[in-house]
Enzyme design. Sequence first.
Site, PDB file in Angstrom:
ATOM      1  N   ASP A  37     -11.837  12.354  -4.062  1.00 30.74           N
ATOM      2  CA  ASP A  37     -12.045  11.097  -3.334  1.00 30.74           C
ATOM      3  C   ASP A  37     -13.548  10.915  -3.145  1.00 30.74           C
ATOM      4  O   ASP A  37     -14.236  11.832  -2.705  1.00 30.74           O
ATOM      5  CB  ASP A  37     -11.325  11.167  -1.969  1.00 30.74           C
ATOM      6  CG  ASP A  37     -11.205   9.806  -1.303  1.00 30.74           C
ATOM      7  OD1 ASP A  37     -12.242   9.130  -1.138  1.00 30.74           O
ATOM      8  OD2 ASP A  37     -10.084   9.418  -0.952  1.00 30.74           O
ATOM      9  N   GLN A 100      -3.554   1.267   4.067  1.00 29.74           N
ATOM     10  CA  GLN A 100      -3.697   1.494   2.620  1.00 29.74           C
ATOM     11  C   GLN A 100      -4.737   0.526   2.063  1.00 29.74           C
ATOM     12  O   GLN A 100      -4.744  -0.668   2.391  1.00 29.74           O
ATOM     13  CB  GLN A 100      -2.341   1.269   1.915  1.00 29.74           C
ATOM     14  CG  GLN A 100      -2.368   1.636   0.435  1.00 29.74           C
ATOM     15  CD  GLN A 100      -0.991   1.519  -0.239  1.00 29.74           C
ATOM     16  OE1 GLN A 100      -0.006   1.138   0.402  1.00 29.74           O
ATOM     17  NE2 GLN A 100      -0.938   1.844  -1.516  1.00 29.74           N
ATOM     18  N   HIS A 106      -0.694   7.134  -3.971  1.00 35.10           N
ATOM     19  CA  HIS A 106      -1.522   8.351  -4.030  1.00 35.10           C
ATOM     20  C   HIS A 106      -1.304   9.199  -2.790  1.00 35.10           C
ATOM     21  O   HIS A 106      -1.123   8.693  -1.690  1.00 35.10           O
ATOM     22  CB  HIS A 106      -3.013   8.027  -4.187  1.00 35.10           C
ATOM     23  CG  HIS A 106      -3.522   7.033  -3.197  1.00 35.10           C
ATOM     24  ND1 HIS A 106      -3.311   5.685  -3.326  1.00 35.10           N
ATOM     25  CD2 HIS A 106      -4.229   7.193  -2.048  1.00 35.10           C
ATOM     26  CE1 HIS A 106      -3.861   5.060  -2.313  1.00 35.10           C
ATOM     27  NE2 HIS A 106      -4.419   5.938  -1.515  1.00 35.10           N
ATOM     28  N   HIS A 108      -3.119  12.000  -0.428  1.00 41.64           N
ATOM     29  CA  HIS A 108      -4.397  12.593  -0.039  1.00 41.64           C
ATOM     30  C   HIS A 108      -4.156  14.063   0.318  1.00 41.64           C
ATOM     31  O   HIS A 108      -3.213  14.374   1.055  1.00 41.64           O
ATOM     32  CB  HIS A 108      -4.950  11.927   1.227  1.00 41.64           C
ATOM     33  CG  HIS A 108      -5.236  10.464   1.122  1.00 41.64           C
ATOM     34  ND1 HIS A 108      -6.516   9.970   0.986  1.00 41.64           N
ATOM     35  CD2 HIS A 108      -4.432   9.379   1.163  1.00 41.64           C
ATOM     36  CE1 HIS A 108      -6.476   8.638   0.959  1.00 41.64           C
ATOM     37  NE2 HIS A 108      -5.225   8.255   1.067  1.00 41.64           N
TER      38      HIS A 108
HETATM   39  P1  AMP Z   1      -5.763   4.523   0.828  1.00 49.39           P
HETATM   40  O1  AMP Z   1      -6.486   3.739   1.878  1.00 49.39           O
HETATM   41  O2  AMP Z   1      -4.731   5.471   1.345  1.00 49.39           O
HETATM   42  O3  AMP Z   1      -5.240   3.551  -0.197  1.00 49.39           O
HETATM   43  O4  AMP Z   1      -6.838   5.461   0.149  1.00 49.39           O
HETATM   44  C1  AMP Z   1      -7.638   5.081  -0.921  1.00 49.39           C
HETATM   45  C2  AMP Z   1      -8.638   6.185  -1.105  1.00 49.39           C
HETATM   46  O5  AMP Z   1      -9.265   5.985  -2.346  1.00 49.39           O
HETATM   47  C3  AMP Z   1      -9.743   6.234  -0.050  1.00 49.39           C
HETATM   48  O6  AMP Z   1      -9.745   7.509   0.562  1.00 49.39           O
HETATM   49  C4  AMP Z   1     -11.017   5.948  -0.832  1.00 49.39           C
HETATM   50  O7  AMP Z   1     -12.089   6.697  -0.343  1.00 49.39           O
HETATM   51  C5  AMP Z   1     -10.612   6.364  -2.224  1.00 49.39           C
HETATM   52  N1  AMP Z   1     -11.293   5.710  -3.330  1.00 49.39           N
HETATM   53  C6  AMP Z   1     -11.558   4.392  -3.480  1.00 49.39           C
HETATM   54  N2  AMP Z   1     -12.144   4.176  -4.675  1.00 49.39           N
HETATM   55  C7  AMP Z   1     -12.244   5.375  -5.290  1.00 49.39           C
HETATM   56  C8  AMP Z   1     -12.754   5.807  -6.547  1.00 49.39           C
HETATM   57  N3  AMP Z   1     -13.295   4.951  -7.421  1.00 49.39           N
HETATM   58  N4  AMP Z   1     -12.698   7.128  -6.855  1.00 49.39           N
HETATM   59  C9  AMP Z   1     -12.149   8.003  -5.976  1.00 49.39           C
HETATM   60  N5  AMP Z   1     -11.658   7.654  -4.782  1.00 49.39           N
HETATM   61  C10 AMP Z   1     -11.701   6.365  -4.437  1.00 49.39           C
END
Ligand code: AMP
Length: 143
Positions: A37, A100, A106, A108
Amino acid sequence: MNKPLNYDANNIFAKIIKGEIPNHTVYEDDKTLAFMDIMPMAEGHVLVIPKCEAVELSDMPADYLKAIFETAQKIMGAQRKVFERDGIVQMQLNSEQAGQTVFHYHVHLIPTSIHTLREHATLNQQADHGKLAELAQRLAESI
Ligand code: AMP
């Protein structure tokens, strides 16, 4: 399983799966991808995603759920070795109302405690990419 009606095939994780956006890969197989992340809620924060079109838990086919959690177990084992701690937060948000922000399913995996989680998806807290690359390599080597 039908394609979810609200799945955007151009979401950022779909682009990562297609190789259109770079990522720091920790593990990959035919059904899943695990990568760092870039806005970690603790050092070593990894995301595990399925290589199928699913926005959230209710869209997930059983075979992909199985694959996701098999990969999650591998990642958690590697995090425990690299960070020398048992405590790993497992989190998954369903819908914008739950916070989200990326609408491709996904999980975490965050090597910290619920009491010390940093803020979620905060754009000004992007980690150093050199450090992320190094962590991805160390985790990959520990699987
Ligand atoms: P969620 O809010 O549960 O959908 O989590 C999305 C996650 O994706 C967050 O923890 C972000 O920090 C992460 N994220 C967003 N863009 C990227 C990216 N390009 N590469 C890796 N992680 C990302």
